[in-house]
Design a protein around this motif. Structure first.
Motif, PDB file in Angstrom:
ATOM      1  N   THR A  98       8.378   4.426   0.848  1.00 40.55           N
ATOM      2  CA  THR A  98       8.260   5.879   0.626  1.00 40.55           C
ATOM      3  C   THR A  98       8.893   6.692   1.741  1.00 40.55           C
ATOM      4  O   THR A  98       9.120   7.875   1.587  1.00 40.55           O
ATOM      5  CB  THR A  98       6.784   6.303   0.494  1.00 40.55           C
ATOM      6  OG1 THR A  98       6.097   5.892   1.688  1.00 40.55           O
ATOM      7  CG2 THR A  98       6.123   5.678  -0.715  1.00 40.55           C
ATOM      8  N   ARG A  99       9.164   6.046   2.867  1.00 41.99           N
ATOM      9  CA  ARG A  99       9.764   6.822   3.961  1.00 41.99           C
ATOM     10  C   ARG A  99      11.280   6.822   3.900  1.00 41.99           C
ATOM     11  O   ARG A  99      11.930   7.776   4.302  1.00 41.99           O
ATOM     12  CB  ARG A  99       9.264   6.304   5.305  1.00 41.99           C
ATOM     13  CG  ARG A  99       7.788   6.632   5.518  1.00 41.99           C
ATOM     14  CD  ARG A  99       7.202   5.829   6.638  1.00 41.99           C
ATOM     15  NE  ARG A  99       7.406   4.400   6.419  1.00 41.99           N
ATOM     16  CZ  ARG A  99       6.982   3.463   7.246  1.00 41.99           C
ATOM     17  NH1 ARG A  99       6.354   3.806   8.351  1.00 41.99           N
ATOM     18  NH2 ARG A  99       7.184   2.189   6.979  1.00 41.99           N
ATOM     19  N   THR A 100      11.853   5.728   3.381  1.00 44.08           N
ATOM     20  CA  THR A 100      13.320   5.662   3.344  1.00 44.08           C
ATOM     21  C   THR A 100      13.854   5.769   1.918  1.00 44.08           C
ATOM     22  O   THR A 100      15.066   5.877   1.716  1.00 44.08           O
ATOM     23  CB  THR A 100      13.803   4.310   3.913  1.00 44.08           C
ATOM     24  OG1 THR A 100      13.259   3.268   3.088  1.00 44.08           O
ATOM     25  CG2 THR A 100      13.329   4.096   5.344  1.00 44.08           C
ATOM     26  N   SER A 101      12.948   5.728   0.924  1.00 45.25           N
ATOM     27  CA  SER A 101      13.310   5.722  -0.503  1.00 45.25           C
ATOM     28  C   SER A 101      14.097   4.474  -0.915  1.00 45.25           C
ATOM     29  O   SER A 101      14.651   4.415  -2.006  1.00 45.25           O
ATOM     30  CB  SER A 101      14.104   6.978  -0.891  1.00 45.25           C
ATOM     31  OG  SER A 101      13.312   8.111  -0.713  1.00 45.25           O
ATOM     32  N   GLU A 153       0.877  -1.175   0.000  1.00 46.35           N
ATOM     33  CA  GLU A 153       0.000   0.000   0.000  1.00 46.35           C
ATOM     34  C   GLU A 153       0.915   1.225   0.000  1.00 46.35           C
ATOM     35  O   GLU A 153       1.801   1.325   0.841  1.00 46.35           O
ATOM     36  CB  GLU A 153      -0.896  -0.048   1.260  1.00 46.35           C
ATOM     37  CG  GLU A 153      -1.518   1.261   1.686  1.00 46.35           C
ATOM     38  CD  GLU A 153      -2.345   1.937   0.601  1.00 46.35           C
ATOM     39  OE1 GLU A 153      -3.193   1.271  -0.012  1.00 46.35           O
ATOM     40  OE2 GLU A 153      -2.113   3.160   0.368  1.00 46.35           O
ATOM     41  N   LYS A 154       0.684   2.154  -0.917  1.00 45.49           N
ATOM     42  CA  LYS A 154       1.624   3.264  -1.038  1.00 45.49           C
ATOM     43  C   LYS A 154       1.489   4.260   0.109  1.00 45.49           C
ATOM     44  O   LYS A 154       2.410   4.983   0.420  1.00 45.49           O
ATOM     45  CB  LYS A 154       1.471   3.976  -2.383  1.00 45.49           C
ATOM     46  CG  LYS A 154       0.211   4.809  -2.558  1.00 45.49           C
ATOM     47  CD  LYS A 154       0.227   5.446  -3.954  1.00 45.49           C
ATOM     48  CE  LYS A 154      -1.113   5.997  -4.360  1.00 45.49           C
ATOM     49  NZ  LYS A 154      -1.517   7.204  -3.635  1.00 45.49           N
ATOM     50  N   SER A 155       0.328   4.263   0.747  1.00 41.90           N
ATOM     51  CA  SER A 155       0.126   5.201   1.842  1.00 41.90           C
ATOM     52  C   SER A 155      -0.157   4.416   3.125  1.00 41.90           C
ATOM     53  O   SER A 155       0.741   3.865   3.732  1.00 41.90           O
ATOM     54  CB  SER A 155      -1.001   6.153   1.457  1.00 41.90           C
ATOM     55  OG  SER A 155      -1.364   6.953   2.522  1.00 41.90           O
ATOM     56  N   ASP A 156      -1.415   4.381   3.528  1.00 43.07           N
ATOM     57  CA  ASP A 156      -1.761   3.596   4.708  1.00 43.07           C
ATOM     58  C   ASP A 156      -3.106   2.917   4.455  1.00 43.07           C
ATOM     59  O   ASP A 156      -3.798   3.245   3.489  1.00 43.07           O
ATOM     60  CB  ASP A 156      -1.815   4.509   5.948  1.00 43.07           C
ATOM     61  CG  ASP A 156      -1.589   3.736   7.249  1.00 43.07           C
ATOM     62  OD1 ASP A 156      -1.675   2.493   7.245  1.00 43.07           O
ATOM     63  OD2 ASP A 156      -1.324   4.388   8.277  1.00 43.07           O
TER      64      ASP A 156
END
Lengths: 426, 524
Positions: free
Chosen positions: B189-192, B35-38
């Protein structure tokens, strides 16, 4: 229920009991005016107890010298409340307030031309101008990077010494923290700042606190506490703790309702009690009528307890939305008591930016009442609403106090300017 | 580098994706859901939380009406703990289309959907807040469902059975070899950090983003996007669901959600499902429309507005999106030259289970799994994972439990205590997530009461430093992100009391804490 109605007469009726209304009352009685102060404000209105003068304008510029900031604001925001008040008048207003608070046992300190850096309970550094004397050592400790210990108490919310030390660790490596169980609180689910402050009014509890803390003190040059060091005489609590701990002590401001806010509110109320020229009506003003001959009629309270005030002049210090001076409806913003024109963005869509921390600040925060140089609200025609109707404080337009860090300065300086104008017009 | 082997890769953590993860797991097929977000960040979170009886669609979409009827009945059995079976009304007001009103009971009957006419006096006795201008009332079997609890429980059950889920993980591209996807490249998406997986089958359950996912695989899905805006009231306005008895239009459904109510919605065609937000004009329109059914909606305090994007199966250029079927699309992509991708989108929250069943059937047929779907008969277990999203759950828990040690209430509006938040943190850590303010907020009612986070954010922050979850300047980032997120949904409802609350938020966080200065410093 029997209703009780009183009628009072005064030179000036001041509506609103936040910082501007309270200081206006002080300025009025100091000028020999018979005054009625009307309002049901609480310590909430006194926030953290810090008093800012001017910190930021434009958003990219933080001012160490608030007076230089004010000079720039006068040039760039002609409608700002500071635009028509001289530095001398602002300074005199603060001097009068500081002297009054000192008599009530509440010491405030400032540098003549410099803002001070104050640590907040979030571990951020905030620029302010006039600060409770109990916080002064914190500024020194931070500026000298002195090894210091921050103390907090189990069960207290919104204050973590470990958070402050950790958040500031890069800027201030010598900072450490300790958590103590405040005497006699282990059975309590939550521990409230005001209760701790009251407990510390008792000398015995200060000794017990110092005994608990002593084993944790090492090379620390200063000790910082949440702002709970006593209610009515914090200076005494601090000096005694300093003697017991053998090092300087300071308080760290907390969000409202804060103990320093309560102290400020209480000190002002104390100063007005039994004052021969001042009558305090602790109710919301409901209605203001400009009388056809001259003067005003103000009605406060409710059916059970109603008060009518007949006065020659009225000073509106009713605040913004939180103070109920301005009312925000879906269709627009209106002034609560007289329906005065409110300068505001064209539509509700433009009240706020889409991001909370937008650097420009939200347009709705610059909405408010426009006044002439005598601080008299203006009609659409640009003529004053009435000869002796004045307004001061955060209800005035063009002053986004949370972003410019000018809330208390505007409150005190405009109260002073408005009272002076009324006095001279008498 | 060799990618991780997985049987099935599911893209999208909404009701459909999480439902598929559980359905497959119950058939013995493990999956990885990314899931790209939450969880429920798209349409699964941006809706009323209405479990349709089907009555809403009887006049113009009989197929959806029947699907809703049967699925609603199944979910009331299988996921009872996520549902408030509060019932609902359809109310016609003065000026509404009388032919539509007159035909309603017959249309319900044709589709096997329960409806019963009530006298106005009966109706007002059951729902005293109804308008005096109401001319007709029918009782129906609508209910309220907590979509967050539902998706969390589906995730938890899939997890228990060996499947995995990664939030904040975005699909960047597919590697194809002829008619097959051989590898999917993913990014945290948080650490790339990027990594790859090698799935046998890929299920595109990305909702409004399904078109984007399909295009990464070189195939297409015809979708239109319809934005709907909803408002949250500070208090529960009615016992049950209130629908306007007219062809679907704006501001005509009011659904209770625990201690609050949700009023909506609108239908506005948008080109892009990203960055949608509710507007002042939509808000005013919804309030005015809603007040025609329940006049109290004119005066009540609104604490938030939010928008969702409905992915509607269809071709661009149709008229009103309300005419587009609310049925779902299951696309095998075989005709487009791809053998191991399927796309499942469109549909409704009420029919998520059926969508999951159909998608799982197709995947299972492809991998030779012949076990039957069990979600029809196996109740969704009630676990820790979803329990704190229900309004009113935390205060009930706090009042009931024995307090052996200190357990301070950190969110005073919704009465969430530090131990409850610690429990949620523990759950988060199990799935490899850091328990920050946003993640905890997504899994509880934190910041969702009248203060919208002004106080609880700072209280929880202090607690997270105390238990070593946060250190250094983490907290500044945490609190500014959390408050910014809460702000997004409030702007259109800033008048009256909620504007006063906004002023207080700024007084504390800008006036005292100077948090806006960090943004300014970040810029320069």
């Amino acid at each position: 229920m029997r209703s009780e109605t009183t009628t009072l007469h005064a030179d000036l009726a001041i509506i609103g009991t936040g910082l501007s209304g309270m200081s206006a009352a002080l300025f009025a009685v100091n000028r020999g005016l018979s005054t009625v102060l009307i309002g049901s404000g609480s310590p909430m209105n006194f926030a953290s107890g810090l008093m800012d003068l001017m910190g930021v304008w434009p958003s990219s510029k933080e001012w160490d010298d608030p007076w230089a900031g004010i000079a720039r604001v006068r040039k760039e925001i002609p409608g700002h409340p500071y635009a028509t008040i001289s530095d001398d008048s602002i300074n005199q207003a603060f001097t009068e307030l500081i002297a009054f608070l000192k008599v009530q046992g509440l010491d405030y300190r400032r540098s003549a031309r410099r803002n001070v850096n104050i640590i907040t309970s979030l571990g951020t550094i905030k620029k302010s101008y006039l600060v409770p004397a109990t916080m002064w050592n914190g500024m020194l400790a931070f500026e000298n990077q002195s090894p210091s210990l921050i103390v907090d108490f189990s069960g207290m919310k919104l204050f973590s010494a470990c958070q402050i030390a950790s958040t500031l660790s890069e800027q201030w490596p010598g900072l450490s923290s300790v958590r103590l169980e405040f005497p006699n609180t282990s059975h309590l689910e939550e521990v409230y700042p005001e209760h701790l402050a009251r407990a510390l009014d008792v000398p015995e509890n200060r000794k017990r606190l110092a005994d608990l803390l002593r084993p944790h003190l090492k090379t620390h040059a200063y000790v910082g506490f949440p702002a709970v060091l006593g209610t009515s005489a914090p200076g005494e609590t601090v000096s005694e703790l300093e003697a017991l701990l053998e090092r300087p002590v300071f308080e760290i401001p907390t969000p409202p309702v804060s103990v320093p806010g309560i102290r400020l509110h209480q000190a002002l109320i104390r100063g007005f009690e039994k004052h021969e020229r001042l009558h305090f009506v602790p109710d919301m003003a409901k209605k203001v009528t400009s009388l056809s001959g001259k003067g005003f009629s103000v009605t406060a309270g409710n059916d059970g307890r109603r008060c009518h005030v007949r006065s020659q002049g009225v000073l509106l210090c009713t605040g913004r939305f939180l103070g109920r001076g301005l009312i925000a409806e879906r269709a627009g913003i209106r002034e609560a008591l007289l329906g005065l024109p409110v300068t505001q963005p064209e539509s509700r869509q433009m009240w706020h930016h889409s991001t909370l921390f937008h650097p420009k600040g939200h347009p709705v925060n610059r909405a408010g009442i426009l006044v002439d140089p005598l601080f008299r609200p203006l009609m659409q025609s640009s003529a004053p609403y009435a000869e002796q109707l004045h307004a001061a404080g955060s209800i005035l337009a063009h002053s986004d106090w949370t972003r410019m860090k000018c809330g208390s300065g505007v409150a005190v300086a405009t109260a002073h300017a408005a009272v002076t104008a009324f006095d001279q017009g008498m | 580098m060799k990618g991780l082997d997985v049987d099935v890769l599911i893209i999208g953590g909404g009701a459909t994706g999480t439902g598929i993860a559980r359905d497959l797991a119950l058939r013995g097929v493990t999956s990885l859901l990314v899931e790209k977000s939450d969880i429920n960040a798209g349409a699964s979170g941006g809706n009323h939380g209405l479990l349709h009886s089907g009555a809403r669609y009887v006049a113009n979409d009989a197929h959806s009406a029947r699907e809703c009827r049967s699925e609603g009945m199944i979910l009331k059995q299988m996921a009872a703990h996520c549902i408030d079976d509060c019932g609902g009304f359809f109310v016609g007001t003065k000026g509404d289309d009388e032919t539509y009103i007159a035909n309603f009971p017959e249309r319900c009957r044709e589709n096997g959907i329960f409806s019963r006419s009530l006298s106005l006096a009966e109706a007002r006795e059951l729902e005293p807040s109804l308008s005096k201008d109401i001319i007709a009332v029918y009782r129906v079997a609508d209910a309220a469902i907590d979509p967050f609890m539902l998706s969390r429980e589906n995730t938890a059950d899939a997890n228990r059975l060996g499947s995995s889920i990664l939030c904040h993980t975005r699909l960047i591209r597919f590697d194809r070899d002829g008619r097959r996807i051989v590898r999917a490249w993913l990014e945290d998406t948080r650490t790339s950090r990027t990594f790859s997986v090698e799935p046998c089958q890929v299920i595109n359950a990305a909702g409004a983003w399904a078109g984007k996912v399909a295009s990464l695989a070189g195939v297409s899905v015809p979708l239109v996007y319809s934005k709907g805006t909803l408002l949250v009231t500070q208090m529960r306005m009615t016992k049950g669901v209130i629908n306007r008895l007219r062809p679907p239009s704006d501001g005509d459904i009011l659904v209770p959600g625990g201690t609050v109510s949700i009023l909506g919605t609108t239908s506005v065609r948008v080109e892009n499902p990203d960055r949608i937000c509710p507007t002042v004009a939509e808000t005013d329109h919804i309030v005015a429309q809603g007040a025609m059914m329940v006049p109290g909606l004119e005066k009540v305090r609104y604490i938030r507005a939010y928008s969702g994007v409905r992915p509607l199966a269809g071709k661009k250029g149709c008229g009103d999106d309300r005419d587009v079927s609310r049925g779902f699309v299951l696309e095998s992509h075989e005709k487009q030259g791809l053998d191991n991708l399927i796309t499942i989108t469109g549909g409704k929250l009420t029919t998520f289970r059926l969508m999951a069943e159909k998608a799982s059937d197709l995947v299972c047929a492809r991998i030779g799994n012949t076990r039957p779907c069990l979600t029809l008969t196996r109740p969704l277990p009630s676990t820790m994972a979803g329990r704190w999203t229900e309004p009113g759950a935390a205060p009930r828990h706090w009042m009931r439990k024995k307090h052996k040690s200190r357990d301070r209430i950190l969110c005073e509006c919704e009465m969430i205590s530090e131990k409850t938040l610690d429990d949620i943190s523990e759950e988060l850590r199990k799935t490899g997530e850091q328990p920050g303010l946003l993640a905890l907020g997504n899994r509880s009612r934190l910041g969702k009461g009248p203060c919208q986070g002004a106080f609880c954010s700072a209280r929880l922050l202090a607690h997270l430093y105390d238990n070593n979850t946060l250190s250094g300047t983490d907290g500044i980032f945490e609190i500014t992100s959390f408050l910014s997120e809460r702000w997004k949904g409030q702007q259109p409802v800033f008048w009256g009391d909620q504007l006063i609350q906004a002023e207080l938020t700024e007084a504390i966080h800008c006036g005292l804490f100077d948090l806006e200065r960090f943004f300014e410093k970040g810029r320069s």
